[in-house]
Design a protein around this motif. Structure first.
Motif, short mmCIF file in Angstrom:
data_model
loop_
_atom_site.label_atom_id
_atom_site.label_comp_id
_atom_site.label_asym_id
_atom_site.label_seq_id
_atom_site.Cartn_x
_atom_site.Cartn_y
_atom_site.Cartn_z
N GLU A 9 -1.67 -23.63 22.84
CA GLU A 9 -1.76 -23.15 21.46
C GLU A 9 -0.49 -23.44 20.67
N HIS A 10 0.68 -23.19 21.27
CA HIS A 10 1.97 -23.38 20.61
C HIS A 10 2.92 -24.16 21.52
N ILE A 11 3.81 -24.94 20.92
CA ILE A 11 4.94 -25.55 21.62
C ILE A 11 6.20 -25.19 20.86
N TYR A 12 7.18 -24.63 21.56
CA TYR A 12 8.45 -24.26 20.95
C TYR A 12 9.54 -25.16 21.52
N ILE A 13 10.19 -25.92 20.64
CA ILE A 13 11.25 -26.84 21.04
C ILE A 13 12.61 -26.22 20.72
N THR A 14 13.51 -26.23 21.70
CA THR A 14 14.83 -25.64 21.47
C THR A 14 15.77 -26.59 20.75
N HIS A 15 15.77 -27.87 21.14
CA HIS A 15 16.62 -28.86 20.48
C HIS A 15 16.11 -30.25 20.81
#
Length: 315
Positions: free
Chosen positions: A57-63
């Motif tokens: 559902e979601h992808i969270y990228i740190t950098h």
């Protein structure tokens, strides 16, 4: 709510560990999967696991360092090739939109589903009735953010003895009360949720950090968390090297966990100099001297997010 690690190595993959990616399984809470970072080979790791891209559902990228994003174009393209049509949202720092769009356009990749890309510079990046996700800036060579996933408090269980006193039997009325609705009794009068619900369950907090050396953002995101995922690229004897490359040691991760009052610490993002789990034991030992409830992340390792017990001993 469980964490499933798909990659725990820093910089480059090794024979034993892939580069960074961790999945937050929310199957019971929302029947979905969230991904934090997507290093090269992440989709191959998913194929070897029980995870399904259809649940993503979601992808969270740190950098935007390669060991955290080089797997993203391939995963997004493969998701479309599998015929998945459910929407997907990618959250990340400024530049993530250009990276994704350029990669997909130049490779002529088809994305037959709604792909939303949200660039942010911290703060609340997502919120709905069940969850809130906050981001804060960390201290790394690239603009980097950590994420704090907050599960909102859940309604308490139904008090069956109280329900019996009202003459209510299991059925649709139970569900209405559980949802916060009042119900009318057959003989007249009303039963309100507050009359029959036990103490609400405290929501859990999971903090997943990107690459960082010690900084204020770590404490902001980790404070009171039930589970903290913190990089431990080096051992304490390499503190100067860690500082030079904007990374942390296992000892520094443990100190952060202790100062923030977290319940459990998981170390990840290990330098390739630590070839296998045996070579990582000194990092675990140095962390446990400061924060005993510390674990090492392993590729394909599953780690439940435990709910803190109430004063009465009930979760």
């Amino acid at each position: 709510m469980e964490l499933y690690f798909l990659g725990t190595n820093a910089g480059i993959p090794t024979l034993h560990r892939n580069v960074t990616s961790v999945a937050l399984r929310l199957f019971e809470e929302r029947r979905s999967l969230w991904l934090f970072d997507c290093g090269e080979g992440t989709q191959h790791q998913i194929l070897k696991s029980s995870l399904k891209l259809s649940k993503l559902e979601h992808i969270y990228i740190t950098h935007l360092h390669g060991d955290h994003v080089f797997g993203l174009p391939g995963l997004l393209s493969s998701r479309g090739a599998q015929g998945i049509t459910a929407p997907l949202t990618v959250y990340g720092p400024p530049g993530i939109q250009a990276f994704i769009q350029t990669s997909l356009e130049l490779s002529q990749s088809r994305v037959p589903y709604e792909l939303n890309i949200v660039e942010h510079t911290g703060g609340v990046v997502f919120e709905d009735d069940g969850f809130r996700v906050e981001a804060a800036k960390l201290e790394h060579r690239a603009e980097c953010y950590g994420y704090r996933v907050i599960e909102k408090d859940l309604p308490g269980s139904l008090d069956l003895k109280r329900l019996e006193t009202y003459g209510l039997k299991p059925g649709p009325l139970y569900g209405r009360l559980k949802r916060g609705e009042s119900v009318e009794l057959e003989g007249g009068g009303w039963v309100h949720p507050a009359d029959v619900l036990l103490t609400p369950k405290k929501g859990r907090v999971v903090t997943i950090l990107g690459d960082t050396r010690p900084c204020a953002g770590v404490h902001q995101l980790a404070k009171g968390a039930d589970l903290l995922v913190h990089e431990a690229t080096f051992s304490a004897e390499l503190t100067e090297l860690a500082n030079e490359y904007y990374h942390s040691t296992a000892e520094q991760a443990a100190k952060a966990a202790a100062e923030a009052g977290v319940q459990e610490l998981i170390l990840t993002h290990f330098s390739s100099r630590y070839k296998d789990m045996e070579h990582l034991q000194p990092l675990l030992e140095e962390a446990q001297q400061i924060f005993p409830n510390t674990k090492l992340a392993e590729d394909f390792g599953l780690y439940p997010v435990q709910r803190r017990c109430s004063a009465g001993g009930n979760p």
